[in-house]
Design a protein around this motif. Structure first.
Motif, PDB file in Angstrom:
ATOM      1  N   GLY A  69       0.811  -1.213   0.000  1.00  0.00           N
ATOM      2  CA  GLY A  69       0.000   0.000   0.000  1.00  0.00           C
ATOM      3  C   GLY A  69       0.839   1.256   0.000  1.00  0.00           C
ATOM      4  O   GLY A  69       0.382   2.317  -0.411  1.00  0.00           O
ATOM      5  N   PHE A  70       2.080   1.154   0.463  1.00  0.00           N
ATOM      6  CA  PHE A  70       2.965   2.325   0.496  1.00  0.00           C
ATOM      7  C   PHE A  70       3.550   2.558  -0.901  1.00  0.00           C
ATOM      8  O   PHE A  70       3.608   3.666  -1.392  1.00  0.00           O
ATOM      9  N   ASP A  71       3.969   1.453  -1.526  1.00  0.00           N
ATOM     10  CA  ASP A  71       4.583   1.548  -2.854  1.00  0.00           C
ATOM     11  C   ASP A  71       3.712   0.802  -3.867  1.00  0.00           C
ATOM     12  O   ASP A  71       4.086  -0.226  -4.409  1.00  0.00           O
ATOM     13  N   LYS A  72       2.530   1.373  -4.105  1.00  0.00           N
ATOM     14  CA  LYS A  72       1.535   0.673  -4.928  1.00  0.00           C
ATOM     15  C   LYS A  72       2.015   0.457  -6.352  1.00  0.00           C
ATOM     16  O   LYS A  72       1.679  -0.524  -6.998  1.00  0.00           O
ATOM     17  N   ASN A  73       2.815   1.396  -6.871  1.00  0.00           N
ATOM     18  CA  ASN A  73       3.187   1.342  -8.292  1.00  0.00           C
ATOM     19  C   ASN A  73       4.645   0.962  -8.528  1.00  0.00           C
ATOM     20  O   ASN A  73       5.167   1.167  -9.626  1.00  0.00           O
ATOM     21  N   ALA A  74       5.307   0.460  -7.493  1.00  0.00           N
ATOM     22  CA  ALA A  74       6.713   0.046  -7.611  1.00  0.00           C
ATOM     23  C   ALA A  74       7.618   1.191  -8.060  1.00  0.00           C
ATOM     24  O   ALA A  74       8.502   1.002  -8.885  1.00  0.00           O
ATOM     25  N   THR A  75       7.390   2.367  -7.479  1.00  0.00           N
ATOM     26  CA  THR A  75       8.243   3.517  -7.828  1.00  0.00           C
ATOM     27  C   THR A  75       9.366   3.729  -6.815  1.00  0.00           C
ATOM     28  O   THR A  75      10.241   4.548  -7.021  1.00  0.00           O
ATOM     29  N   MET A  76       9.294   2.969  -5.671  1.00  0.00           N
ATOM     30  CA  MET A  76      10.267   3.233  -4.599  1.00  0.00           C
ATOM     31  C   MET A  76      11.098   2.004  -4.231  1.00  0.00           C
ATOM     32  O   MET A  76      11.762   1.997  -3.196  1.00  0.00           O
ATOM     33  N   VAL A  77      11.045   0.999  -5.078  1.00  0.00           N
ATOM     34  CA  VAL A  77      11.726  -0.271  -4.775  1.00  0.00           C
ATOM     35  C   VAL A  77      13.217  -0.049  -4.473  1.00  0.00           C
ATOM     36  O   VAL A  77      13.769  -0.626  -3.534  1.00  0.00           O
ATOM     37  N   ASN A  78      13.828   0.858  -5.221  1.00  0.00           N
ATOM     38  CA  ASN A  78      15.273   1.065  -5.083  1.00  0.00           C
ATOM     39  C   ASN A  78      15.686   1.811  -3.824  1.00  0.00           C
ATOM     40  O   ASN A  78      16.870   1.891  -3.524  1.00  0.00           O
ATOM     41  N   GLN A  98      -6.691   2.068 -12.053  1.00  0.00           N
ATOM     42  CA  GLN A  98      -7.923   2.644 -11.495  1.00  0.00           C
ATOM     43  C   GLN A  98      -7.595   3.785 -10.534  1.00  0.00           C
ATOM     44  O   GLN A  98      -6.520   3.810  -9.929  1.00  0.00           O
ATOM     45  N   ASP A  99      -8.552   4.729 -10.434  1.00  0.00           N
ATOM     46  CA  ASP A  99      -8.307   5.949  -9.649  1.00  0.00           C
ATOM     47  C   ASP A  99      -8.495   5.749  -8.156  1.00  0.00           C
ATOM     48  O   ASP A  99      -8.012   6.549  -7.362  1.00  0.00           O
ATOM     49  N   GLY A 100      -9.236   4.720  -7.782  1.00  0.00           N
ATOM     50  CA  GLY A 100      -9.540   4.544  -6.362  1.00  0.00           C
ATOM     51  C   GLY A 100     -10.747   5.370  -5.965  1.00  0.00           C
ATOM     52  O   GLY A 100     -11.442   5.932  -6.818  1.00  0.00           O
ATOM     53  N   ASN A 101     -10.975   5.476  -4.658  1.00  0.00           N
ATOM     54  CA  ASN A 101     -12.168   6.164  -4.148  1.00  0.00           C
ATOM     55  C   ASN A 101     -11.981   7.680  -4.163  1.00  0.00           C
ATOM     56  O   ASN A 101     -10.853   8.167  -4.250  1.00  0.00           O
ATOM     57  N   GLY A 120      -8.884   2.392  -1.979  1.00  0.00           N
ATOM     58  CA  GLY A 120      -9.619   1.662  -3.021  1.00  0.00           C
ATOM     59  C   GLY A 120      -8.746   1.236  -4.185  1.00  0.00           C
ATOM     60  O   GLY A 120      -9.159   1.325  -5.351  1.00  0.00           O
ATOM     61  N   PHE A 121      -7.547   0.752  -3.884  1.00  0.00           N
ATOM     62  CA  PHE A 121      -6.631   0.222  -4.911  1.00  0.00           C
ATOM     63  C   PHE A 121      -6.389   1.227  -6.039  1.00  0.00           C
ATOM     64  O   PHE A 121      -6.481   0.901  -7.229  1.00  0.00           O
ATOM     65  N   ASN A 122      -6.086   2.479  -5.687  1.00  0.00           N
ATOM     66  CA  ASN A 122      -5.640   3.421  -6.722  1.00  0.00           C
ATOM     67  C   ASN A 122      -4.269   2.951  -7.206  1.00  0.00           C
ATOM     68  O   ASN A 122      -3.362   2.739  -6.397  1.00  0.00           O
ATOM     69  N   ASN A 123      -4.128   2.709  -8.486  1.00  0.00           N
ATOM     70  CA  ASN A 123      -2.829   2.247  -9.005  1.00  0.00           C
ATOM     71  C   ASN A 123      -2.799   2.400 -10.520  1.00  0.00           C
ATOM     72  O   ASN A 123      -3.837   2.576 -11.162  1.00  0.00           O
ATOM     73  N   LEU A 124      -1.604   2.316 -11.051  1.00  0.00           N
ATOM     74  CA  LEU A 124      -1.413   2.562 -12.487  1.00  0.00           C
ATOM     75  C   LEU A 124      -1.799   1.373 -13.360  1.00  0.00           C
ATOM     76  O   LEU A 124      -1.759   1.472 -14.593  1.00  0.00           O
ATOM     77  N   GLY A 125      -2.124   0.253 -12.733  1.00  0.00           N
ATOM     78  CA  GLY A 125      -2.468  -0.952 -13.499  1.00  0.00           C
ATOM     79  C   GLY A 125      -1.233  -1.812 -13.740  1.00  0.00           C
ATOM     80  O   GLY A 125      -0.092  -1.323 -13.759  1.00  0.00           O
ATOM     81  N   ALA A 126      -1.506  -3.109 -13.960  1.00  0.00           N
ATOM     82  CA  ALA A 126      -0.423  -4.091 -14.023  1.00  0.00           C
ATOM     83  C   ALA A 126       0.634  -3.764 -15.077  1.00  0.00           C
ATOM     84  O   ALA A 126       1.832  -3.919 -14.838  1.00  0.00           O
ATOM     85  N   HIS A 127       0.207  -3.284 -16.217  1.00  0.00           N
ATOM     86  CA  HIS A 127       1.149  -3.054 -17.317  1.00  0.00           C
ATOM     87  C   HIS A 127       2.199  -2.008 -16.917  1.00  0.00           C
ATOM     88  O   HIS A 127       3.408  -2.222 -17.047  1.00  0.00           O
ATOM     89  N   ALA A 128       1.710  -0.873 -16.372  1.00  0.00           N
ATOM     90  CA  ALA A 128       2.626   0.216 -15.996  1.00  0.00           C
ATOM     91  C   ALA A 128       3.481  -0.172 -14.796  1.00  0.00           C
ATOM     92  O   ALA A 128       4.666   0.169 -14.723  1.00  0.00           O
ATOM     93  N   VAL A 129       2.895  -0.911 -13.848  1.00  0.00           N
ATOM     94  CA  VAL A 129       3.667  -1.312 -12.658  1.00  0.00           C
ATOM     95  C   VAL A 129       4.800  -2.264 -13.068  1.00  0.00           C
ATOM     96  O   VAL A 129       5.941  -2.136 -12.606  1.00  0.00           O
ATOM     97  N   LEU A 130       4.471  -3.158 -13.986  1.00  0.00           N
ATOM     98  CA  LEU A 130       5.496  -4.092 -14.459  1.00  0.00           C
ATOM     99  C   LEU A 130       6.642  -3.331 -15.150  1.00  0.00           C
ATOM    100  O   LEU A 130       7.818  -3.646 -14.955  1.00  0.00           O
TER     101      LEU A 130
END
Ligand code: FMN
Length: 352
Positions: A69-78, A98-101, A120-130
């Motif tokens: 939930g903190f790094d929903k889009n894998a932007t902070m892995v490093n 999806q935008d979430g609530n 509410g699972f705001n995230n960029l979607g699987a394609h962008a996260v990958l």
């Protein structure tokens, strides 16, 4: 460099979600800059073989991880190693973006050291996260991939969302987490039933040999939760993560009547449920405890009750990253006090 107390004074001037984005910007900079990464890693990341263990065929250098939930889009892995974490978990992400609530959807209760969220699972979607994940491969830490269904996917098609995501992330990350325990996607928690769990893990087993864990909510009856976890393990789950946020709004007077509570007010509830689940499943599967952990003493208690790993989120908001190092240092002191040479000797010690 600034202390977290100073940084916190600035961050807390902003709405919590805005503050999260500011923190994310800072952590992205750390992730991209080797000098900063090394500086913070030296400061926060403990190297001590007593904390090392191998799980899922992967070496975990310490047992304290970042919760989903903190790094929903894998932007902070490093940057998570620089925060002191021993492992990190990205997501929850869904097949489609999806935008979430509607906002506001994240609230702080500093006097309770707790957070309430209805993201509410705001995230960029699987394609962008990958795509983000591929940029930072190989990862500096063991990595979990937490997946969920899209809000508008009907319950009858939920399985197909999980199938898409498992296939998509098959080659990235060390474990996958099935999230059917968020209170913020309508009817998601209804999937916490034996029929769906059986179908889900039977399907998952066919798709991948990667370890798949189930993350559960803290609001079920204890026996129901135990039976559900047993079903998951019998159907092939490699582990259980307990717990997600709670919808017990009596824990904070006048809190919102939507979303899930996390942090200090969740600690007792989460810890009690974890203990009961571990009594049944310790030794049969990998157990990860999360919910209201902010000290080494709490983490160590969960470990002695059967947790191989622990995770934190809310306490990070109030204490900052030095807390992760503190938790690990306290665990080391407690291992010494109990005369254990390695963390694996402490895991489940209360159950033996
Ligand atoms: N858990 C998930 O499995 N997926 C999520 O997307 C997710 N988003 C969260 C967003 C926020 C703002 C917070 C505070 C928690 C979220 N969680 C999510 C739950 C955390 O991973 C964790 O299970 C819960 O907060 C309890 O831990 P804590 O008391 O240390 O925060």
């Amino acid at each position: 460099m600034f202390s977290y107390e100073t940084v916190k004074k600035v961050l807390f001037l902003f709405d919590p979600e805005k503050a999260h984005h500011i923190a994310e910007c800072g952590l992205k900079v750390v992730g991209k800059c080797k000098i900063l990464r090394n500086y913070y890693e030296k400061k926060n990341y403990i190297i001590n073989q007593k904390l090392n263990q191998e799980l899922f065929g992967v070496k975990f250098e310490n047992p304290v991880g970042l919760a989903a939930g903190f790094d929903k889009n894998a932007t902070m892995v490093n940057s998570m190693k620089s925060m002191g974490f021993g492992f990190t978990e990205i997501g929850t992400m869904t097949p489609m973006p999806q935008d979430g609530n509607p906002k506001p959807r994240m609230f702080r209760y500093p006097e309770y050291k707790s957070v309430q969220n209805a993201m509410g699972f705001n995230n960029l979607g699987a394609h962008a996260v990958l795509k983000n994940l591929k940029k930072v491969y190989p990862f500096p830490l063991p990595l979990g991939v937490n997946i969920g269904k899209n809000k508008y996917t009907p319950e009858a098609y939920a399985l197909s969302d999980y199938k898409t995501l498992i296939k998509k992330f098959e080659s990235y990350g060390d474990y996958i987490v099935i999230n059917i325990s968020s209170p913020n996607t309508p009817n998601l928690r209804d999937l916490q039933n034996e029929k769906f769990i059986n179908e889900l893990f039977s399907m998952a087993k066919e798709l991948t040999s990667k370890p798949i864990l189930l993350k559960i909510a803290p609001d079920m009856e204890t026996q129901t939760a135990i039976e559900l976890c047993k079903t998951a393990v019998n159907a092939g789950a490699a582990g259980i993560i307990a717990t997600n946020t709670t919808i017990d709004y009596s824990l904070i007077p006048n809190c919102k009547d939507f979303g899930g509570l996390s942090g200090a007010v969740l600690s007792e509830k989460s810890s009690l449920l974890f203990k009961e689940i571990a009594k049944e499943l310790y030794g049969k599967t990998i157990l990860i405890s999360v919910g209201g952990i902010s000290t080494g003493k709490q983490a160590y208690e969960r470990i002695k009750n059967g947790a191989s790993l622990v995770q934190v989120y809310s306490s990070l908001v109030f204490e900052g990253p030095s807390m992760v190092r503190k938790i690990n240092e306290e665990i080391l002191e407690l291992l010494k006090k109990d005369d254990y040479e390695n963390i694996t000797e402490a895991i489940g010690a209360n159950l033996r």
